[in-house]
Motif scaffolding. Structure first.
Motif, PDB file in Angstrom:
ATOM      1  N   LEU A   1       1.352  -5.133   3.766  1.00 19.45           N
ATOM      2  CA  LEU A   1       0.187  -5.730   4.678  1.00 19.45           C
ATOM      3  C   LEU A   1       0.139  -7.162   4.399  1.00 19.45           C
ATOM      4  CD1 LEU A   1      -2.439  -3.094   4.137  1.00 19.45           C
ATOM      5  CD2 LEU A   1      -1.573  -3.433   6.192  1.00 19.45           C
TER       6      LEU A   1
ATOM      7  N   LEU B   1       3.738   0.888   2.966  1.00 18.79           N
ATOM      8  CA  LEU B   1       3.084  -0.260   3.822  1.00 18.79           C
ATOM      9  C   LEU B   1       2.710  -1.532   3.234  1.00 18.79           C
ATOM     10  CD1 LEU B   1       1.843  -0.492   6.826  1.00 18.79           C
ATOM     11  CD2 LEU B   1      -0.183   0.091   5.907  1.00 18.79           C
TER      12      LEU B   1
ATOM     13  N   GLU C   1      -1.296  -5.277  10.781  1.00 14.95           N
ATOM     14  CA  GLU C   1      -1.095  -3.713  11.145  1.00 14.95           C
ATOM     15  C   GLU C   1      -0.040  -3.289   9.852  1.00 14.95           C
ATOM     16  OE1 GLU C   1      -2.408  -2.707  15.335  1.00 14.95           O
ATOM     17  OE2 GLU C   1      -0.634  -2.288  14.812  1.00 14.95           O
TER      18      GLU C   1
ATOM     19  N   TRP D   1       5.963  -0.793   7.909  1.00  9.54           N
ATOM     20  CA  TRP D   1       6.385   0.492   7.198  1.00  9.54           C
ATOM     21  C   TRP D   1       7.592   0.510   6.640  1.00  9.54           C
ATOM     22  CZ3 TRP D   1       2.207   4.181   6.108  1.00  9.54           C
ATOM     23  CH2 TRP D   1       1.017   3.933   7.209  1.00  9.54           C
TER      24      TRP D   1
ATOM     25  N   GLN E   1       0.980  -1.132   0.024  1.00  8.86           N
ATOM     26  CA  GLN E   1      -0.036   0.038  -0.050  1.00  8.86           C
ATOM     27  C   GLN E   1       0.823   1.424  -0.109  1.00  8.86           C
ATOM     28  OE1 GLN E   1      -2.770   0.495   3.176  1.00  8.86           O
ATOM     29  NE2 GLN E   1      -3.942   2.021   2.202  1.00  8.86           N
TER      30      GLN E   1
END
Lengths: 116, 118
Positions: free
Chosen positions: A90, A88, A109, A112, A37
């Motif tokens: 995931l 990010l 979560e 990053w 993401q």
């Protein structure tokens, strides 16, 4: 029961380096998927593993690879990091593969990653 | 190819107002699933609802409701009496290929940032 857990939560890498991200699915879940993401966008599918075999791959270069272990945990590896890999990452787990009835897909979560 | 469009990039409302988040999808499959996820600042995607393509019955869950219309390829999400805790990014997603047994991935829209002001 614990949810989907990912590590590390944050990391900074230099261009050209390699990174390994880890994911532990929910207990009893055999399917793990990875998504990238980028800031301001929706998650993009990278890989899906089920029963330790790759079952799906998104439109990502060969620098991205993954594997699933006998305990159903998974690692995502990215080689020769580019600035554009900053995102990010995931991990998602589900009991079986696919989005069928009764098979909710749960997300962690994320990790990053910043590439400088 | 499958595609999900969330035309609303950002929405800002005052607490207790109702708000509707729009989602339009494209798919060639006759069998598919649609989803809504919520993403708070922590990053985790929280599952809200799944709807399959054969079930156009609208659903209400507390303050949340969903309107699925195959005729317009839309799957809209309404929050009634919004609260500050509803502030998050909301994603609509599609999974197709179920009829062929190959449903393996979610295709997400670009998300709608909802801000609920006190």
């Amino acid at each position: 029961d614990a949810g989907v857990t990912q590590s590390p939560t944050h990391l900074i890498k230099t261009r050209g380096q390699q990174v390994t991200l880890r994911c532990s699915p929910i207990s009893g879940h055999k399917s793990v998927s990875w998504y990238q993401q980028v800031l301001g966008q929706g998650p993009q599918f990278i890989f899906q593993y089920y029963e330790k075999e790759e079952r799906g791959r998104g439109n990502f270069p060969d620098r991205f690879s993954a594997r699933q272990f006998p305990n159903y945990s998974s690692e995502l590896n990215v080689n020769a990091l580019l600035l554009g890999d900053s995102a990010l990452y995931l991990c998602a787990s589900s009991r079986i593969q696919g989005a069928r009835s009764g098979n909710t897909i749960y997300f962690g979560e994320g990790s990053w990653l910043t590439v400088v | 190819a499958q595609k999900v469009t969330q035309a609303q990039t950002e929405i800002s409302v005052v607490e207790k107002e109702d708000v509707t988040l729009d989602c339009v999808y494209e798919t060639r499959d006759t069998t598919y699933y649609l989803f809504w996820y919520k993403q708070p600042p922590s990053g985790e995607l929280v599952f809200l609802i799944r709807r399959n393509s054969f079930d156009e019955q609208n659903e209400i869950s507390g303050r949340y409701s969903w309107n699925f219309q195959k005729s317009t390829s839309s799957f809209n999400f309404t929050i009634t009496a919004s609260q500050v805790v509803d502030s998050a990014v909301y994603f609509c997603a599609l999974s197709e290929g179920i009829s062929s047994g190959s449903a393996r991935q979610l295709t997400f829209g670009s998300g709608t940032q909802l801000t609920v002001l006190p």
